[in-house]
Design a protein around this motif. Sequence first.
Motif, PDB file in Angstrom:
ATOM      1  N   ARG A  39       0.835  -1.205   0.000  1.00  0.00           N
ATOM      2  CA  ARG A  39       0.000   0.000   0.000  1.00  0.00           C
ATOM      3  C   ARG A  39       0.870   1.255   0.000  1.00  0.00           C
ATOM      4  N   ALA A  40       1.827   1.310   0.913  1.00  0.00           N
ATOM      5  CA  ALA A  40       2.698   2.485   1.018  1.00  0.00           C
ATOM      6  C   ALA A  40       3.587   2.623  -0.218  1.00  0.00           C
ATOM      7  N   THR A  41       4.113   1.516  -0.705  1.00  0.00           N
ATOM      8  CA  THR A  41       4.998   1.556  -1.869  1.00  0.00           C
ATOM      9  C   THR A  41       4.263   2.044  -3.111  1.00  0.00           C
ATOM     10  N   LEU A  42       3.077   1.497  -3.361  1.00  0.00           N
ATOM     11  CA  LEU A  42       2.324   1.910  -4.551  1.00  0.00           C
ATOM     12  C   LEU A  42       1.840   3.353  -4.453  1.00  0.00           C
ATOM     13  N   LYS A  43       1.553   3.790  -3.241  1.00  0.00           N
ATOM     14  CA  LYS A  43       1.156   5.194  -3.054  1.00  0.00           C
ATOM     15  C   LYS A  43       2.348   6.108  -3.343  1.00  0.00           C
ATOM     16  N   ALA A  44       3.497   5.742  -2.807  1.00  0.00           N
ATOM     17  CA  ALA A  44       4.687   6.571  -2.994  1.00  0.00           C
ATOM     18  C   ALA A  44       5.185   6.570  -4.432  1.00  0.00           C
ATOM     19  N   LYS A  45       5.159   5.434  -5.095  1.00  0.00           N
ATOM     20  CA  LYS A  45       5.727   5.324  -6.438  1.00  0.00           C
ATOM     21  C   LYS A  45       4.756   5.671  -7.559  1.00  0.00           C
ATOM     22  N   LEU A  46       3.462   5.349  -7.365  1.00  0.00           N
ATOM     23  CA  LEU A  46       2.486   5.535  -8.440  1.00  0.00           C
ATOM     24  C   LEU A  46       1.323   6.447  -8.069  1.00  0.00           C
ATOM     25  N   ASP A  47       1.293   6.882  -6.817  1.00  0.00           N
ATOM     26  CA  ASP A  47       0.195   7.691  -6.302  1.00  0.00           C
ATOM     27  C   ASP A  47      -1.162   7.023  -6.532  1.00  0.00           C
ATOM     28  N   VAL A  48      -1.197   5.707  -6.244  1.00  0.00           N
ATOM     29  CA  VAL A  48      -2.455   4.958  -6.323  1.00  0.00           C
ATOM     30  C   VAL A  48      -2.802   4.443  -4.931  1.00  0.00           C
ATOM     31  N   ASP A  49      -4.078   4.296  -4.707  1.00  0.00           N
ATOM     32  CA  ASP A  49      -4.555   3.784  -3.430  1.00  0.00           C
ATOM     33  C   ASP A  49      -5.034   2.351  -3.603  1.00  0.00           C
TER      34      ASP A  49
END
Length: 133
Positions: A39-49
């Motif tokens: 969750r944190a990685t995808l938010k940080a790298k792709l700005d997706v939830d």
Amino acid sequence: MADYTLSITTERPYEETVTAVREQLAEAGFGVLTEIDLRATLKAKLDVDVPPQVILGACRPQLAHQALQAEPSIAALLPCNVVVRSVGETTTVVEAFDPAMMTSFVEAPSDALRAVSEDARTRLLVALAAVGA
């Protein structure tokens, strides 16, 4: 359940399930070597939830050593990944790569490698069953 994973669904909140998975992996003799918060990685790298989800890299050193002695290239499949994924406020899925699949990647798996994969599989099934209980 996918053919390459062992899976349970539990009626527990995500955080409680992550704690239970860690405890049961330890009971089964596994340590957690790595942790990836998807969750944190995808938010940080792709700005997706995405819903909460973590990959725990579990390892039982004795089994890893035995597997490496039987088939050195099996290192590419280590550690055993265990995923904890929220699918609702009180429902969580836990999936682990099925160690029995290790032998499917080797042309002529040895009895030693089969024994390691069966031991790891049994330990993971016991841990998953305890989490799901």
